[in-house]
Design a protein around this motif. Structure first.
Motif, PDB file in Angstrom:
ATOM      1  N   TRP A 105     -22.652 -10.703 -15.791  1.00 37.25           N
ATOM      2  CA  TRP A 105     -22.213 -11.303 -14.531  1.00 37.25           C
ATOM      3  C   TRP A 105     -23.309 -11.197 -13.472  1.00 37.25           C
ATOM      4  O   TRP A 105     -23.583 -12.153 -12.754  1.00 37.25           O
ATOM      5  CB  TRP A 105     -20.935 -10.611 -14.042  1.00 37.25           C
ATOM      6  N   GLN A 106     -23.913 -10.021 -13.369  1.00 39.16           N
ATOM      7  CA  GLN A 106     -24.973  -9.840 -12.374  1.00 39.16           C
ATOM      8  C   GLN A 106     -26.127 -10.803 -12.632  1.00 39.16           C
ATOM      9  O   GLN A 106     -26.613 -11.486 -11.723  1.00 39.16           O
ATOM     10  CB  GLN A 106     -25.481  -8.404 -12.402  1.00 39.16           C
ATOM     11  N   ASP A 107     -26.584 -10.888 -13.877  1.00 39.08           N
ATOM     12  CA  ASP A 107     -27.689 -11.773 -14.223  1.00 39.08           C
ATOM     13  C   ASP A 107     -27.334 -13.231 -13.962  1.00 39.08           C
ATOM     14  O   ASP A 107     -28.180 -14.032 -13.551  1.00 39.08           O
ATOM     15  CB  ASP A 107     -28.080 -11.592 -15.688  1.00 39.08           C
ATOM     16  N   THR A 108     -26.071 -13.574 -14.215  1.00 42.15           N
ATOM     17  CA  THR A 108     -25.645 -14.959 -14.009  1.00 42.15           C
ATOM     18  C   THR A 108     -25.701 -15.341 -12.542  1.00 42.15           C
ATOM     19  O   THR A 108     -26.253 -16.392 -12.175  1.00 42.15           O
ATOM     20  CB  THR A 108     -24.216 -15.164 -14.549  1.00 42.15           C
ATOM     21  N   PHE A 109     -25.153 -14.512 -11.673  1.00 41.42           N
ATOM     22  CA  PHE A 109     -25.204 -14.812 -10.240  1.00 41.42           C
ATOM     23  C   PHE A 109     -26.642 -14.833  -9.739  1.00 41.42           C
ATOM     24  O   PHE A 109     -27.030 -15.699  -8.941  1.00 41.42           O
ATOM     25  CB  PHE A 109     -24.384 -13.795  -9.451  1.00 41.42           C
ATOM     26  N   ASP A 110     -27.450 -13.880 -10.171  1.00 40.27           N
ATOM     27  CA  ASP A 110     -28.848 -13.832  -9.743  1.00 40.27           C
ATOM     28  C   ASP A 110     -29.581 -15.109 -10.138  1.00 40.27           C
ATOM     29  O   ASP A 110     -30.394 -15.641  -9.377  1.00 40.27           O
ATOM     30  CB  ASP A 110     -29.563 -12.627 -10.367  1.00 40.27           C
ATOM     31  N   GLY A 111     -29.311 -15.586 -11.352  1.00 36.36           N
ATOM     32  CA  GLY A 111     -30.019 -16.772 -11.833  1.00 36.36           C
ATOM     33  C   GLY A 111     -29.544 -18.059 -11.200  1.00 36.36           C
ATOM     34  O   GLY A 111     -30.340 -18.975 -10.973  1.00 36.36           O
ATOM     35  N   LEU A 112     -28.250 -18.160 -10.895  1.00 34.47           N
ATOM     36  CA  LEU A 112     -27.715 -19.404 -10.361  1.00 34.47           C
ATOM     37  C   LEU A 112     -27.891 -19.537  -8.852  1.00 34.47           C
ATOM     38  O   LEU A 112     -28.000 -20.657  -8.340  1.00 34.47           O
ATOM     39  CB  LEU A 112     -26.225 -19.526 -10.698  1.00 34.47           C
ATOM     40  N   ILE A 113     -27.883 -18.430  -8.136  1.00 33.47           N
ATOM     41  CA  ILE A 113     -28.010 -18.501  -6.671  1.00 33.47           C
ATOM     42  C   ILE A 113     -29.328 -17.871  -6.236  1.00 33.47           C
ATOM     43  O   ILE A 113     -30.286 -18.547  -5.896  1.00 33.47           O
ATOM     44  CB  ILE A 113     -26.839 -17.776  -5.979  1.00 33.47           C
ATOM     45  N   ALA A 114     -29.371 -16.564  -6.265  1.00 34.85           N
ATOM     46  CA  ALA A 114     -30.522 -15.751  -5.874  1.00 34.85           C
ATOM     47  C   ALA A 114     -30.059 -14.309  -6.088  1.00 34.85           C
ATOM     48  O   ALA A 114     -28.870 -14.056  -6.290  1.00 34.85           O
ATOM     49  CB  ALA A 114     -30.896 -16.000  -4.411  1.00 34.85           C
ATOM     50  N   PRO A 115     -30.958 -13.329  -6.046  1.00 37.62           N
ATOM     51  CA  PRO A 115     -30.524 -11.939  -6.202  1.00 37.62           C
ATOM     52  C   PRO A 115     -29.427 -11.565  -5.199  1.00 37.62           C
ATOM     53  O   PRO A 115     -29.561 -11.813  -4.000  1.00 37.62           O
ATOM     54  CB  PRO A 115     -31.808 -11.150  -5.947  1.00 37.62           C
ATOM     55  N   LEU A 125     -25.912 -29.025 -15.730  1.00 35.25           N
ATOM     56  CA  LEU A 125     -25.757 -30.471 -15.682  1.00 35.25           C
ATOM     57  C   LEU A 125     -26.958 -31.019 -14.920  1.00 35.25           C
ATOM     58  O   LEU A 125     -26.988 -30.994 -13.694  1.00 35.25           O
ATOM     59  CB  LEU A 125     -24.457 -30.825 -14.950  1.00 35.25           C
ATOM     60  N   GLY A 126     -27.964 -31.497 -15.670  1.00 35.95           N
ATOM     61  CA  GLY A 126     -29.191 -31.887 -14.995  1.00 35.95           C
ATOM     62  C   GLY A 126     -29.741 -30.681 -14.255  1.00 35.95           C
ATOM     63  O   GLY A 126     -29.893 -29.594 -14.809  1.00 35.95           O
ATOM     64  N   TYR A 127     -30.030 -30.859 -12.961  1.00 39.75           N
ATOM     65  CA  TYR A 127     -30.565 -29.748 -12.175  1.00 39.75           C
ATOM     66  C   TYR A 127     -29.484 -28.916 -11.498  1.00 39.75           C
ATOM     67  O   TYR A 127     -29.789 -28.031 -10.693  1.00 39.75           O
ATOM     68  CB  TYR A 127     -31.557 -30.255 -11.120  1.00 39.75           C
ATOM     69  N   LEU A 128     -28.213 -29.192 -11.803  1.00 42.20           N
ATOM     70  CA  LEU A 128     -27.117 -28.405 -11.250  1.00 42.20           C
ATOM     71  C   LEU A 128     -26.730 -27.282 -12.216  1.00 42.20           C
ATOM     72  O   LEU A 128     -26.869 -27.411 -13.426  1.00 42.20           O
ATOM     73  CB  LEU A 128     -25.880 -29.277 -11.007  1.00 42.20           C
ATOM     74  N   GLY A 129     -26.205 -26.197 -11.632  1.00 43.42           N
ATOM     75  CA  GLY A 129     -25.605 -25.140 -12.426  1.00 43.42           C
ATOM     76  C   GLY A 129     -24.158 -24.979 -12.004  1.00 43.42           C
ATOM     77  O   GLY A 129     -23.861 -24.947 -10.800  1.00 43.42           O
ATOM     78  N   LEU A 130     -23.250 -24.897 -12.951  1.00 43.96           N
ATOM     79  CA  LEU A 130     -21.830 -24.724 -12.656  1.00 43.96           C
ATOM     80  C   LEU A 130     -21.364 -23.418 -13.271  1.00 43.96           C
ATOM     81  O   LEU A 130     -21.588 -23.158 -14.466  1.00 43.96           O
ATOM     82  CB  LEU A 130     -20.993 -25.879 -13.210  1.00 43.96           C
ATOM     83  N   LEU A 131     -20.725 -22.579 -12.458  1.00 41.51           N
ATOM     84  CA  LEU A 131     -20.201 -21.301 -12.921  1.00 41.51           C
ATOM     85  C   LEU A 131     -18.714 -21.243 -12.634  1.00 41.51           C
ATOM     86  O   LEU A 131     -18.290 -21.366 -11.481  1.00 41.51           O
ATOM     87  CB  LEU A 131     -20.911 -20.147 -12.215  1.00 41.51           C
ATOM     88  N   LEU A 132     -17.922 -21.060 -13.683  1.00 38.64           N
ATOM     89  CA  LEU A 132     -16.481 -20.907 -13.538  1.00 38.64           C
ATOM     90  C   LEU A 132     -16.152 -19.423 -13.618  1.00 38.64           C
ATOM     91  O   LEU A 132     -16.447 -18.761 -14.620  1.00 38.64           O
ATOM     92  CB  LEU A 132     -15.746 -21.679 -14.635  1.00 38.64           C
ATOM     93  N   PRO A 149     -36.347 -15.378  -1.069  1.00 40.52           N
ATOM     94  CA  PRO A 149     -35.673 -16.168  -0.033  1.00 40.52           C
ATOM     95  C   PRO A 149     -34.532 -17.042  -0.545  1.00 40.52           C
ATOM     96  O   PRO A 149     -33.553 -17.241   0.144  1.00 40.52           O
ATOM     97  CB  PRO A 149     -36.811 -17.030   0.539  1.00 40.52           C
ATOM     98  N   GLY A 150     -34.658 -17.563  -1.755  1.00 36.85           N
ATOM     99  CA  GLY A 150     -33.590 -18.403  -2.305  1.00 36.85           C
ATOM    100  C   GLY A 150     -33.876 -19.876  -2.117  1.00 36.85           C
ATOM    101  O   GLY A 150     -34.045 -20.342  -0.995  1.00 36.85           O
ATOM    102  N   GLU A 151     -33.950 -20.606  -3.220  1.00 40.08           N
ATOM    103  CA  GLU A 151     -34.256 -22.036  -3.182  1.00 40.08           C
ATOM    104  C   GLU A 151     -33.070 -22.891  -3.577  1.00 40.08           C
ATOM    105  O   GLU A 151     -33.207 -24.092  -3.769  1.00 40.08           O
ATOM    106  CB  GLU A 151     -35.437 -22.343  -4.116  1.00 40.08           C
ATOM    107  N   ARG A 152     -31.887 -22.274  -3.694  1.00 37.57           N
ATOM    108  CA  ARG A 152     -30.698 -23.015  -4.097  1.00 37.57           C
ATOM    109  C   ARG A 152     -29.588 -22.800  -3.081  1.00 37.57           C
ATOM    110  O   ARG A 152     -29.599 -21.830  -2.314  1.00 37.57           O
ATOM    111  CB  ARG A 152     -30.246 -22.593  -5.497  1.00 37.57           C
TER     112      ARG A 152
END
Length: 337
Positions: free
Chosen positions: A20-30, A50-57, A76-79
């Motif tokens: 879970w931690q790795d998933t949030f870090d990878g999809l948003i930022a640390p 989905l293309g350049y999108l990431g979807l987390l349920l 800083p976060g690019e997403r």
């Protein structure tokens, strides 16, 4: 037996907490992730790209997701995250505002500034991760939207929310090409919601193409002399697929490859006209602007200006008569850094 509060940032143990931690870090930022659940009770995260999108349920018990100034200083976060609360209640705090998030409401999260998302009970949440650059101009105004729950009973949100819910169910069944198109449509939808909330929905429509094409053109101008300037590199820099990049230019009267070629030829022509008979050689000028083959450069130059580069150099051309960067109709030329 009650469950203890587990801080997911404390190490990367194998199993659900670390996933879970790795998933949030990878999809948003640390982030700092705290979940009130025993490790054995935590499901695996459900992630779809989905293309350049990431979807987390997310389906979990009470939890807290936060991002601190220390996190931001480190990354800083690019997403940007768009969160759809599907069940349970939460409290979101960002940019000095706090809002209760109820089922059927959506909210923007901007990782460039601290936030806390406190899920106070068992919940279901859909998180959509969007590259900031893909969202374009609305991303620069998100500080006016964060900390605000958007209900789904009216306006663009009434259309976006069921679209996102359906998208999360079908995203893993579509082809990569369809995924690229759906990603673009989703970003258009999200940008439209942001424009509505910012009071800009009555302005002339822009859309992803109107935001990305000038950005791509500017990137080409800044990197024109780079020998590795390719559609693949440009697409990666803008978090889009090569196919989607080409689709963006379908209404531009040119292709990305032809635009790069023409602009390189024009810069070569400008330099040759300015230098006249003075060195460096024609071949050196061509290499400076990314041409490896003299024969290819000569054909490309003649195709644009009607004469070979050596003849152009001998006869010269008035500096003011040389064309500049090719821009879309009606656009003003922006300064190139």
């Amino acid at each position: 037996m009650g469950h203890v509060l587990r801080d997911m940032t404390a190490g990367r143990a194998n199993g659900a907490p670390g996933l879970w931690q790795d998933t949030f870090d990878g999809l948003i930022a640390p982030v700092r992730l705290v979940m009130r659940a025993a490790a054995a009770d935590l499901p695996s995260p459900v992630v779809t790209h989905l293309g350049y999108l990431g979807l987390l349920l997310v389906e979990a018990g009470p939890s807290q997701l936060s991002r601190t100034p220390r996190h931001i200083a480190r990354s800083p976060g690019e997403r940007i995250a768009v969160v759809l609360q599907q069940s349970g209640t939460a409290l979101l705090t960002q940019d000095g505002r706090s809002t209760a998030l109820e089922p059927g409401e959506v909210v923007f999260l901007d990782p460039r500034r601290p936030f806390t998302l406190d899920q106070r009970e068992a919940h279901r949440m859909l998180l959509v991760s969007v590259p900031r650059q893909a969202l374009g101009d609305p991303a620069d105004h998100l500080c006016r939207l964060t900390g605000r729950a958007v209900p789904g009973h009216g306006g663009v949100a009434a259309l976006l929310i069921p679209f996102l819910e359906r998208l999360s169910l079908l995203a893993d069944r579509v082809t990569p090409d369809t995924g690229d198109l759906l990603a673009g449509n989703t970003v258009e939808f999200i940008a439209l919601l942001a424009d509505e909330l910012l009071g800009r929905d009555q302005e002339p429509p822009g859309g992803t193409r109107a935001r990305l094409v000038p950005s791509v053109r500017g990137y080409i101008e800044r990197h024109l002399a780079d020998t590795d300037l390719t559609p693949e590199r440009i697409a990666a820099a803008h978090y889009i697929s090569v196919r989607y990049l080409h689709r963006l230019f379908e209404g531009e009267g040119t292709t990305v490859g032809r635009l790069i070629l023409r602009r390189r030829v024009e810069e070569c022509a400008r330099e040759l006209a300015r230098r006249g008979r003075v060195s460096p050689t024609v071949s050196a000028v061509a290499r400076r602007w990314g041409f490896h083959s003299p024969a290819h450069f000569s054909r490309a130059f003649k195709g644009v200006f009607g004469v070979p580069p050596r003849q152009w150099r001998l006869t010269g051309a008035p500096e003011g008569n040389l064309p500049g960067p090719e821009l879309p109709r009606g656009a003003r030329r922006a300064a190139v850094n």
